[in-house]
Design an enzyme around this catalytic site. Structure first.
Site, PDB file in Angstrom:
ATOM      1  N   ASN A 179      32.995  34.075  66.389  1.00 16.81           N
ATOM      2  CA  ASN A 179      33.456  35.407  66.013  1.00 16.81           C
ATOM      3  C   ASN A 179      33.408  35.620  64.505  1.00 16.81           C
ATOM      4  OD1 ASN A 179      34.599  36.761  68.599  1.00 16.81           O
ATOM      5  ND2 ASN A 179      35.345  34.657  68.696  1.00 16.81           N
ATOM      6  N   SER A 218      34.290  41.489  72.797  1.00 21.71           N
ATOM      7  CA  SER A 218      33.008  41.208  72.142  1.00 21.71           C
ATOM      8  C   SER A 218      31.919  42.236  72.423  1.00 21.71           C
ATOM      9  CB  SER A 218      32.519  39.812  72.520  1.00 21.71           C
ATOM     10  OG  SER A 218      33.289  38.838  71.863  1.00 21.71           O
TER      11      SER A 218
END
Length: 364
Positions: free
Chosen positions: A181, A93
């Site tokens: 996400n 991430s």
């Protein structure tokens, strides 16, 4: 980020690849470029992280113009080869901060606005809400088969499109913080719609090349980590036991704009120093980046922060790329930085140990 944590027995932790039993290697340690930072005891800290539940660890600490780089553990289970100091690893991430920076550059250029709305499956959300995870769009990752299910390995070479992954989740929900996400897959499509180029090309053109991040890349569908790197592992159910399986190589298209980046500790520190130093965004957009999506939140526009016990707030992000975990945090002036990457063995949750490692430096 959501981590996978399962109970892996000591015996299971000795098995990799085709579940062939091997002996555990003795952890190794090393350092480079100490330049007067011996008092940080960073090397001992890395050894502690490995002992707490990692196969290997690599870190770079910067304090002004002084640099400390260290490694601990081994590059692969069953080997005595140390983790390379210049290791490439999957940064998960942390990709989001790169993508968010590109989006905000487009805002600065007047080609996009934070209050522009995007249609996602009949649900309209603003660019800001995608960036700060308040869109209400569910995360697609829980819809996938994940470790320790053996079927997880069946998908390792599959190429996923953003459209496929976004279609796995329905509509939206309340505008409250919920890490997803999916938001960044949509932002990748927004970048392409605005520029006519893929988000990966824009990250390369706007960030990687100008900053000379020579060991950083957006791999797309390439399953390999090019250059020196440690092996990463996932726990997989084999009969009545969990065994670690080498998962270094896999098609990262399943992560896409939310997590495909491969980088190094040096390059990530360089990126955040440039970001906070105003080389990538003007001050007003850096303030937007540090604005939480909800009251008392700790996540803004692709940027996270944490408050240390001594009151120092540090900014950056962390990443979970299945077999690799990473953290990169800096003071806002960019003078004090830590980037750390681990290859976990999934026997323990390492977050508390990592927090202590970061606090040791920022509170010294």
């Amino acid at each position: 980020m959501r981590r996978i944590l399962v109970a892996v027995t000591a015996a299971a932790a000795m098995v990799v690849g085709p579940a062939t039993a091997v002996a555990a290697a003795t952890p190794a340690s090393g350092h480079a470029g100490l330049d007067g930072l011996e008092g940080l005891e960073g090397l001992d800290g890395l050894d502690g992280l490995v002992a707490a539940g990692a196969v290997g660890a690599v870190a770079e600490i910067r304090d002004g113009d002084r640099v400390w780089r260290g490694v601990s553990g081994v590059a692969a289970i069953g080997s005595t080869r140390p983790v390379p100091v210049a290791s490439r690893f999957r940064a998960g991430s942390l990709t989001k901060t790169f993508v968010a920076t590109v989006v905000l550059q487009l805002v600065d250029e007047g080609r996009l606005r934070l209050d522009d709305s995007v249609a996602v499956g009949g649900h309209r959300v603003t660019v800001r809400r995608l960036l700060d995870h308040t869109s209400g769009i569910p995360d697609y990752r829980p819809t996938l088969v994940l470790p320790p299910a053996p079927e997880f390995l069946d998908q390792r070479w599959r190429t996923w499109t953003p459209e496929e992954l976004i279609a796995r989740v329905a509509g939206g929900g309340p505008a409250e913080f919920a890490y997803s996400n999916t938001n960044y897959l949509v932002l990748g499509q927004v970048i392409e719609a605005v520029t006519g180029r893929s988000y990966a090309d824009e990250v390369e053109r706007r960030i990687i090349r100008p900053l000379r991040l020579t060991r950083t890349r957006m791999p797309g569908t390439d399953p390999r980590i090019r250059g020196p790197h440690p092996h990463g592992y996932v726990p997989i159910q084999r009969g009545d036991r969990l065994r670690l399986v080498d998962f270094t190589e896999w098609n990262p298209s399943v992560m896409g704009a939310g997590g495909e980046l491969i980088s190094t500790t040096r390059d990530l520190n360089r990126f955040f120093a440039a970001l906070f130093g105003g080389r990538l965004l003007p001050r007003r957009l850096l303030r937007e980046m540090r604005t939480p999506g909800v009251a008392d939140g700790r996540y803004g526009l692709g940027l996270a922060w944490r408050d240390t016990p001594c009151g120092t707030r540090v900014y950056g992000n962390d990443g979970d790329a299945i077999a690799y975990q990473s953290w990169s945090f800096s003071t806002l002036d960019g003078l004090r930085q830590v980037t750390l990457a681990l290859t976990p063995d999934f026997s323990a949750d390492l977050d508390d140990a990592v927090d202590a490692y970061l606090d040791r430096f920022f509170c010294r």
